[in-house]
Scaffold this motif. Structure first.
Motif, PDB file in Angstrom:
ATOM      1  N   LYS A 110       0.832  -1.210   0.000  1.00 51.46           N
ATOM      2  CA  LYS A 110       0.000   0.000   0.000  1.00 51.46           C
ATOM      3  C   LYS A 110       0.862   1.254   0.000  1.00 51.46           C
ATOM      4  O   LYS A 110       0.476   2.282  -0.533  1.00 51.46           O
ATOM      5  N   ARG A 111       2.040   1.143   0.605  1.00 50.41           N
ATOM      6  CA  ARG A 111       2.935   2.290   0.680  1.00 50.41           C
ATOM      7  C   ARG A 111       3.478   2.634  -0.705  1.00 50.41           C
ATOM      8  O   ARG A 111       3.596   3.799  -1.071  1.00 50.41           O
ATOM      9  N   ASP A 112       3.791   1.592  -1.497  1.00 54.23           N
ATOM     10  CA  ASP A 112       4.522   1.825  -2.744  1.00 54.23           C
ATOM     11  C   ASP A 112       3.648   1.951  -3.988  1.00 54.23           C
ATOM     12  O   ASP A 112       4.077   2.535  -4.980  1.00 54.23           O
TER      13      ASP A 112
ATOM     14  N   PRO B 101       1.004   3.829  -4.772  1.00 54.41           N
ATOM     15  CA  PRO B 101       0.743   5.185  -5.278  1.00 54.41           C
ATOM     16  C   PRO B 101       1.972   5.812  -5.948  1.00 54.41           C
ATOM     17  O   PRO B 101       1.840   6.597  -6.878  1.00 54.41           O
ATOM     18  N   ASN B 102       3.173   5.470  -5.477  1.00 56.09           N
ATOM     19  CA  ASN B 102       4.388   6.080  -6.023  1.00 56.09           C
ATOM     20  C   ASN B 102       4.978   5.321  -7.199  1.00 56.09           C
ATOM     21  O   ASN B 102       5.451   5.915  -8.158  1.00 56.09           O
ATOM     22  N   TYR B 103       4.976   3.985  -7.098  1.00 60.44           N
ATOM     23  CA  TYR B 103       5.728   3.208  -8.090  1.00 60.44           C
ATOM     24  C   TYR B 103       4.885   2.188  -8.852  1.00 60.44           C
ATOM     25  O   TYR B 103       5.393   1.486  -9.711  1.00 60.44           O
TER      26      TYR B 103
ATOM     27  N   ASN C   1       9.218  -3.034  -4.674  1.00 61.96           N
ATOM     28  CA  ASN C   1       8.991  -2.127  -5.796  1.00 61.96           C
ATOM     29  C   ASN C   1       9.271  -0.684  -5.374  1.00 61.96           C
ATOM     30  O   ASN C   1       8.365   0.131  -5.244  1.00 61.96           O
ATOM     31  N   THR C   2      10.568  -0.399  -5.147  1.00 66.35           N
ATOM     32  CA  THR C   2      11.005   0.953  -4.776  1.00 66.35           C
ATOM     33  C   THR C   2      12.289   1.223  -5.566  1.00 66.35           C
ATOM     34  O   THR C   2      12.870   0.286  -6.115  1.00 66.35           O
TER      35      THR C   2
END
Ligand SMILES: [Zn+2]
Ligand SMILES: [Zn+2]
Ligand SMILES: [Zn+2]
Length: 610
Positions: free
Chosen positions: A304-306, A308-310, A326-327
């Motif tokens: 959930k953290r990644d 939106p960004n990646y 996936n960062t």
């Protein structure tokens, strides 16, 4: 135990294949156990001398007949499970070793695995202490005694470090979170990180690779012959089945780490509508249906953290199963992995092709409810039902789980069993849904919090929904469903058909068993065979009367409040039958979907017939 694997060259090219085809452990064990029956009894009596008298009394009262006999008679079956477990450990190590070789690794891990396999092959050799200890550790872990059960439909993560072999078992719904790339696991005072999925031997399996279409909250399997939506938000995600995660030791949890980080993943679910039939209850646009043994797919589409960004997915190496988050950091690691290990130089956008979801596909009874107008309504209904079920039916969140799938005012809630194909809880939930809703409503109404709290709707497990949970909203939804008018329950036919239509069969599980017996080439057993001994009468689901062999299929016996009584009765009957020379085989309904277990049962039936 070690001797059973003797004669198998664990370093041969086809060692993993050979081990996979190995089963039927319990027969030679039974002979061995009965030959040493008296000795085993004496040892057990000696062992129990050191028990606290109260604990021993409780244990004695919990079984029918003599405790010592009960334990010894139950041992072969339990040992079978332990054997299968050890066999799978060996397969894991063999694959792991092959992979390290392929990479030209000279790590300590490689020599550690080689030493372990060597010790296993030569139990009488100089290094037998290693393998003796290992075997004993497995026996201790699973308890040599009857009464425990290894869950089916689970994933085992393994780690072999310098200090020994560590394993962590999880059901699919939990495994998809805990064994995902960003997670950390804490066990035996150490901290582990999942680093690789050992899938290169399993990737020919049907359903191993799947492709899904995601549109915001909605997910569906891609069907190649159907046109896809013309929707700019639509996205395709390739996914692989979660299998054999490998853990790497990351150290010991320090004092500063008292607060363990719970990583939030976006877990989606799909029901394939491939089932054995069930019931559907309709009322004013709301449909609740129960379907027996449907196919459920759970997909971890990313953190959930990644997301939106990646974007969705994780980096997963298609050649060796190495995983990275996936960062940007994970991406660097992954690029370096492709370059140094596989000599591949991938640039820019093309790296996105290596992003994958992780899924698990299994069979479970399901209850599907909908359509709800919004995700929020669906979530409030779903969590209310879980609260109600835990009070009303004593069904806990570790026994059933659920997900929401949908889009555009058309959301559905699906409840499924966490032990696939197992407990019968979902059918109970369907039967008692009205009473569960009433109980939930009463609880929600009696709370005095503003939106929701841990006394009513919130729990540790439903954190992903905390932002939308609201007890007043939940009451509204429950009232809407309950006042929606009279419901009619209609039987729905299966979309998967049984091959047989014997009128004598009591349940789909029994029909399935008969199919398996025929496929195995055994003669047809008698159906619904009645045995009377003094004042006890029992009807076996199947029987081979000539050799006094009775077969019972245990399943669908869970009815509200009646479960334990039924089990006790069956055990008592079983003892009377055994005393009269009958052999009794009891097969769990959930085992019918487990090829490995069924092969064992059928081998044992076939041995008795010959
Ligand atoms: Zn093990
Ligand atoms: Zn790789
Ligand atoms: Zn509250």
């Amino acid at each position: 135990i070690n001797a059973f694997f003797n004669g198998i060259d664990l370093f041969a090219d086809n060692a993993a294949e050979t081990l996979k085809n190995l089963f039927g452990f319990s027969r030679p064990l039974e002979e061995l156990i009965y030959r040493h029956y008296e000795l085993l009894r004496e040892e057990l009596e000696r062992f129990f001398k050191y028990w606290p008298p109260e604990a021993l009394k409780t244990l004695r009262e919990s079984v029918e007949g003599e405790l010592e006999d009960f334990l010894i008679n139950g041992s072969p079956e339990q040992l079978d499970k332990i054997f299968i477990h050890i066999r799978d450990d060996l397969i894991f190590l063999i694959n792991e070793r092959a992979e390290l070789f392929r990479r030209g690794s000279t790590s300590r891990e490689l020599s550690s695995i080689t030493k372990h396999l060597n010790a296993f092959m030569h139990p009488q050799g100089g290094e037998n202490s290693v393998s003796d200890f290992y075997t004993i550790s497995v026996l201790i872990k699973y308890g040599f005694f009857p009464g425990y059960s290894l869950a089916k439909g689970h994933v085992t993560a393994r780690c072999l470090d310098n200090e020994g072999f560590v394993e962590i078992d999880r059901n699919y719904n939990i495994a998809l979170r805990e064994f995902a790339p960003l997670s950390r696991l804490y066990a035996v005072g150490k901290k582990y990180r999942p680093t690789r999925y050992n899938f290169y031997n399993a990737d020919t399996k049907a359903g191993f690779r799947q492709r899904f279409i995601i549109i915001e909250d909605y997910i569906m399997p891609e069907k190649p012959d159907e046109p896809s939506f013309d929707n700019p938000a639509q996205l395709k995600l390739d996914s692989i089945h979660l299998t054999d995660p490998k853990l790497t030791l990351e150290g010991r949890p320090g004092d500063s780490e008292n607060r363990r980080v719970i990583m939030g993943y976006d877990i989606r679910g799909i029901v394939k509508e491939n089932h054995l039939g069930g019931f559907t209850a309709k009322s004013d646009g709301m449909i609740t249906s129960f379907r027996r043994k449907d196919v459920v797919v759970l997909i971890n589409v990313g953190s959930k953290r990644d997301i939106p960004n990646y974007g969705y997915g994780f980096y997963i190496c298609p050649e060796c199963g190495v995983i990275e988050e996936n960062t940007p950091n994970g991406k660097d690691h992954f690029l370096r992995h492709l370059e140094t290990i596989h000599n591949k130089h991938i640039q820019g956008e093309r790296l996105n092709e290596y992003r994958r979801g992780i899924h698990a596909e299994f069979v479970s009874d399901v209850m599907v409810v909908g359509p709800f107008k919004s995700f929020e309504e669906a979530a409030n209904y779903m969590e209310s039902m879980k609260v109600g079920a835990s009070i009303d039916l004593d069904i806990s969140t570790s026994e059933i789980d659920s997900f929401i799938n949908g889009r555009e005012e058309n959301y559905h809630v699906t409840f499924f069993e966490t032990v696939p194909g197992g407990s019968g809880y979902i059918e109970v939930l369907f039967q008692y849904r009205e009473s569960v809703m009433k109980t939930a409503r009463t609880l929600l109404d009696s709370c005095d919090c503003k939106t929701a709290c841990y006394r009513c709707l919130l729990s540790f497990w439903n954190q992903p929904y905390h932002s939308v949970l609201n007890r007043k909203k939940a009451i509204e939804v429950l009232d809407f469903i309950q006042t929606a008018g009279a419901t009619t329950v209609v039987k729905i036919p299966g979309t998967r058909r049984e091959k047989t239509s014997d009128g004598n069969l009591e349940s789909p599980a029994e029909a399935k068993f008969l199919n398996i017996v025929r496929e195995f080439g055994l003669p047809d057993p008698h159906l619904q065979y009645q045995v009377t001994i003094s004042n006890m009468t029992t009807i076996a689901d199947f029987a081979y009367p000539d050799i006094k062999l009775l077969i019972y299929i245990d399943g669908y016996t869970y009815h509200k409040g009646k479960g334990q009584e039924k089990i006790d009765l069956d055990r008592r009957q079983e003892l009377i039958l055994k005393a009269s020379g009958y052999e009794v085989i009891r097969i769990g309904a959930k085992d019918l979907d487990d090829d490995e277990m069924m092969a064992l049962y059928l081998q044992s039936i076939s041995n008795s017939i010959q």
